[in-house]
Design an enzyme around this catalytic site. Structure first.
Site, PDB file in Angstrom:
ATOM      1  N   ASP A   1      77.527   4.172  81.159  1.00  0.00           N
ATOM      2  CA  ASP A   1      77.494   5.647  80.392  1.00  0.00           C
ATOM      3  C   ASP A   1      79.190   6.683  80.800  1.00  0.00           C
ATOM      4  OD1 ASP A   1      74.069   5.249  80.031  1.00  0.00           O
ATOM      5  OD2 ASP A   1      75.228   4.430  78.527  1.00  0.00           O
TER       6      ASP A   1
ATOM      7  N   HIS B   1      71.511   8.200  88.115  1.00  0.00           N
ATOM      8  CA  HIS B   1      71.184   6.405  88.201  1.00  0.00           C
ATOM      9  C   HIS B   1      69.494   6.399  88.848  1.00  0.00           C
ATOM     10  CE1 HIS B   1      70.321   2.577  87.442  1.00  0.00           C
ATOM     11  NE2 HIS B   1      71.189   2.560  86.306  1.00  0.00           N
TER      12      HIS B   1
HETATM   13  C1  SDX Z   1      71.651   4.452  82.256  1.00  0.00           C
HETATM   14  O1  SDX Z   1      67.325   1.699  84.510  1.00  0.00           O
HETATM   15  C2  SDX Z   1      68.535   1.535  84.544  1.00  0.00           C
HETATM   16  O2  SDX Z   1      69.027   0.237  84.074  1.00  0.00           O
HETATM   17  C3  SDX Z   1      69.244   2.396  83.490  1.00  0.00           C
HETATM   18  C4  SDX Z   1      70.755   1.869  82.940  1.00  0.00           C
HETATM   19  C5  SDX Z   1      70.342   0.555  81.605  1.00  0.00           C
HETATM   20  O3  SDX Z   1      71.413  -1.119  81.888  1.00  0.00           O
HETATM   21  O4  SDX Z   1      69.703   0.299  81.494  1.00  0.00           O
HETATM   22  O5  SDX Z   1      72.087   2.212  83.882  1.00  0.00           O
HETATM   23  C6  SDX Z   1      71.525   2.762  81.478  1.00  0.00           C
HETATM   24  O6  SDX Z   1      70.546   4.763  81.797  1.00  0.00           O
HETATM   25  C7  SDX Z   1      72.354   4.655  82.477  1.00  0.00           C
HETATM   26  C8  SDX Z   1      71.698   6.042  82.702  1.00  0.00           C
HETATM   27  C9  SDX Z   1      71.880   7.052  82.081  1.00  0.00           C
HETATM   28  N1  SDX Z   1      71.620   8.779  81.757  1.00  0.00           N
HETATM   29  C10 SDX Z   1      72.136   9.659  82.076  1.00  0.00           C
HETATM   30  O7  SDX Z   1      73.777   9.509  82.245  1.00  0.00           O
HETATM   31  C11 SDX Z   1      72.198  10.547  81.947  1.00  0.00           C
HETATM   32  C12 SDX Z   1      72.069  11.944  82.909  1.00  0.00           C
HETATM   33  N2  SDX Z   1      71.415  10.821  83.875  1.00  0.00           N
HETATM   34  C13 SDX Z   1      70.280  11.596  84.724  1.00  0.00           C
HETATM   35  O8  SDX Z   1      68.885  12.088  83.336  1.00  0.00           O
HETATM   36  C14 SDX Z   1      69.424  11.712  85.651  1.00  0.00           C
HETATM   37  O9  SDX Z   1      70.193  10.776  86.583  1.00  0.00           O
HETATM   38  C15 SDX Z   1      69.133   9.653  85.187  1.00  0.00           C
HETATM   39  C16 SDX Z   1      67.922   9.570  84.194  1.00  0.00           C
HETATM   40  C17 SDX Z   1      70.059   9.098  84.801  1.00  0.00           C
HETATM   41  C18 SDX Z   1      68.118   9.481  86.591  1.00  0.00           C
HETATM   42  O10 SDX Z   1      67.164   9.968  86.777  1.00  0.00           O
HETATM   43  P1  SDX Z   1      66.145  10.393  88.381  1.00  0.00           P
HETATM   44  O11 SDX Z   1      66.570   8.826  89.037  1.00  0.00           O
HETATM   45  O12 SDX Z   1      64.332  10.634  87.661  1.00  0.00           O
HETATM   46  O13 SDX Z   1      66.815  11.656  89.212  1.00  0.00           O
HETATM   47  P2  SDX Z   1      66.058  12.460  88.781  1.00  0.00           P
HETATM   48  O14 SDX Z   1      66.044  13.862  87.553  1.00  0.00           O
HETATM   49  O15 SDX Z   1      65.118  12.639  90.065  1.00  0.00           O
HETATM   50  O16 SDX Z   1      67.659  13.797  89.413  1.00  0.00           O
HETATM   51  C19 SDX Z   1      67.552  13.560  90.564  1.00  0.00           C
HETATM   52  C20 SDX Z   1      67.908  14.687  91.517  1.00  0.00           C
HETATM   53  C21 SDX Z   1      67.036  16.307  90.327  1.00  0.00           C
HETATM   54  O17 SDX Z   1      67.799  17.149  91.294  1.00  0.00           O
HETATM   55  P3  SDX Z   1      67.007  18.008  92.740  1.00  0.00           P
HETATM   56  O18 SDX Z   1      65.771  18.098  91.368  1.00  0.00           O
HETATM   57  O19 SDX Z   1      66.446  17.088  93.784  1.00  0.00           O
HETATM   58  O20 SDX Z   1      67.118  19.377  92.648  1.00  0.00           O
HETATM   59  O21 SDX Z   1      69.291  15.307  91.104  1.00  0.00           O
HETATM   60  C22 SDX Z   1      69.459  15.695  89.661  1.00  0.00           C
HETATM   61  C23 SDX Z   1      68.628  16.192  88.847  1.00  0.00           C
HETATM   62  O22 SDX Z   1      68.103  17.746  88.997  1.00  0.00           O
HETATM   63  N3  SDX Z   1      70.837  15.045  88.389  1.00  0.00           N
HETATM   64  C24 SDX Z   1      71.400  15.366  88.194  1.00  0.00           C
HETATM   65  C25 SDX Z   1      71.345  14.845  87.144  1.00  0.00           C
HETATM   66  N4  SDX Z   1      71.002  13.450  87.389  1.00  0.00           N
HETATM   67  C26 SDX Z   1      70.055  13.444  88.528  1.00  0.00           C
HETATM   68  N5  SDX Z   1      72.094  17.069  88.098  1.00  0.00           N
HETATM   69  C27 SDX Z   1      72.785  16.553  87.480  1.00  0.00           C
HETATM   70  N6  SDX Z   1      73.457  16.012  86.388  1.00  0.00           N
HETATM   71  C28 SDX Z   1      72.881  14.559  86.135  1.00  0.00           C
HETATM   72  N7  SDX Z   1      73.188  13.649  85.923  1.00  0.00           N
END
Ligand code: SDX
Length: 426
Positions: free
Chosen positions: A372, A315
């Site tokens: 989720d 998140h």
């Molecule tokens: C919602 O914003 C809100 O409040 C949203 C929400 C709401 O109520 O409105 O809370 C609802 O959308 C919840 C989130 C649902 N999405 C998911 O579950 C999809 C999976 N999660 C990711 O796509 C991700 O974690 C996000 C999109 C939620 C957050 O992305 P960020 O903050 O841009 O983080 P990032 O992509 O920069 O990740 C940081 C690191 C990266 O690795 P490095 O580049 O540092 O090596 O963490 C890794 C990412 O690759 N990473 C994950 C991961 N999420 C982040 N690796 C594996 N699996 C994951 N799910």
């Protein structure tokens, strides 16, 4: 001590001073609205990781502590002691309703839950294979045809009526979208049923069939189901300036109709990185299929060369457990017998959680389960099909979007959203 922030351009050894604005909770902000006029440069923050786009008094999130409050009230208190209708009232009118006010608001929503008969043709124009999110998105934009395009928010009564209307109609639009995709006749709202019970009724009832409250089999809605779904709607009500709410505010800034702002929010929420994750979580758990396969998928999620991500994990704000995920996990445990939750899916989910919460890759990136990750198992037990998971998120979040739209419009200083860029072209 001056409440200002000074930055120095080391190329010219020139310093620039900006005001610091303090909120009532959480991080202060540096007001950089004069940054371009002072420095001739733009600030850069792709994805707005360090940017406050607005002021708001609706929702407060503490990502480190894993806290969420609406109008100052903890989400745990709201879900435990108040109905979703009361949460809607709180978000819209800035305080919880008295019992009489709650009754009046509930009645207003029941009477506004019908959609114009001419809208039925819109549903029929879609192939039955159409995703309900596409149908809902179009139906909400189509509502602007039936409701004047000028909403004067100076008239509070008119503004709140506009808000109540879209909140009340969203479950009907969602249920009609589902029944269209199943090729079964629409069930109209029943004003004798509460908001959440009415949705389950419109989803499940047979035409002309009597759908009663009880536990005696298929053609009933149990009070436990209504309470569980009501909690799920409350947990999705609002969440500060997430991607879809930011979209709604951006559309609000152009003076477009509020209902197309909501329709734009539905589009943004549909993405798998946002609200679309709830549908992907269940698909992922079903694809993993057994606890024996979990390690393989955890390895894929950690492999940077593999696009596979663990849906429902991570998140932007929460670097601790999403408090909504904690409540949903508690609800799962509480309801697993009564709702006969899918124990295999639950076992896979808890195995993923156990591993991820101890694995350095997730721990170092502070990746925790989000809302989720848990909602899908309960929604499945409520006989909600996977394709309707994100529409459920829409039903719960509509009040947050329209409350944020109203707050934007009440801000006399609000300007059209028009960010700049770092040009890298020819
Ligand atoms: C919602 O914003 C809100 O409040 C949203 C929400 C709401 O109520 O409105 O809370 C609802 O959308 C919840 C989130 C649902 N999405 C998911 O579950 C999809 C999976 N999660 C990711 O796509 C991700 O974690 C996000 C999109 C939620 C957050 O992305 P960020 O903050 O841009 O983080 P990032 O992509 O920069 O990740 C940081 C690191 C990266 O690795 P490095 O580049 O540092 O090596 O963490 C890794 C990412 O690759 N990473 C994950 C991961 N999420 C982040 N690796 C594996 N699996 C994951 N799910």
């Amino acid at each position: 001590m001056k409440n200002t922030f000074t930055m120095t351009d080391n190329r010219t050894d020139t310093s620039y001073e900006f005001d610091i604005l303090d909120g009532t909770r959480g991080p202060s902000v540096v007001d950089i609205s004069s940054f371009y006029s002072q420095t001739g440069m733009f600030t850069y923050d792709q994805g707005y990781t360090s940017t406050a786009s607005t002021k708001s008094a609706i929702t407060f999130i503490d990502g480190d502590k894993g806290e969420l409050r609406h109008r100052g009230i903890d989400i745990e208190d709201l879900v435990e002691n108040h109905s979703y209708i009361e949460v809607c009232y709180l978000l819209l009118k800035k305080r919880l309703p008295t019992p009489e006010e709650a009754k009046g608001f509930d009645l207003e929503l029941r009477h506004r839950s019908f959609i114009h008969e001419r809208m039925k043709g819109l549903f029929d124009s879609f192939p039955i294979s159409g995703h309900p999110m596409a149908i809902m998105n179009s139906a909400v934009a189509a509502l602007t045809v039936f409701y004047g395009d000028h909403i004067s928010i100076e008239n509070e009564e008119e503004a709140l009526e506009m808000a109540a209307r879209i909140i009340a109609k969203m479950p009907t639009i969602a249920a009609f979208s589902y029944r269209h995709s199943m090729g079964i006749p629409f069930i109209y709202p029943d004003v004798n049923r509460s908001f959440t019970e009415n949705f389950l009724y419109m989803m499940r009832a047979y035409p002309g069939g009597v759908m009663k409250i009880g536990n005696d089999g298929e053609n009933t809605i149990s009070p436990v189901e209504v309470k569980a779904l009501d909690a799920i709607f409350s947990l999705h009500a609002d969440h500060e300036q997430n991607a879809s709410t930011t979209t709604v505010r951006n559309v609000a800034s152009t003076n477009a109709h509020p209902y197309v702002a909501i329709s734009s929010g539905i589009s943004a929420l549909w993405g798998s990185a946002h609200g679309g994750a709830n549908e992907q979580v269940i698909k992922q758990l079903e694809m993993i299929g057994s606890v024996d396969n979990v390690d393989k998928y955890i390895a894929k999620a950690k492999d940077r060369s593999d696009p596979f991500r663990l849906m429902g994990f991570g998140h932007r704000v929460y670097k601790n457990f999403d408090p909504r995920a904690k409540i949903l996990r508690g609800l799962q445990d509480q309801l697993k017998d009564e709702l006969k939750l899918d124990s295999e899916l639950m076992k896979i989910a808890s195995k993923i959680e156990d591993i991820a919460l101890n694995d350095e890759y997730f721990v170092s990136r502070k990746l925790y389960p989000n809302i989720d990750f848990y909602s899908g198992v309960i929604l499945t037990a409520l006989k909600i099909p996977t394709s309707m998971f994100t529409p459920m998120f829409v039903i719960g979040r509509t009040v947050g979007w329209i409350a944020q739209w109203l707050e934007y419009k009440e801000d006399a200083k609000a300007k059209i959203a028009r960010p700049r860029q770092l040009y890298t072209g020819e």
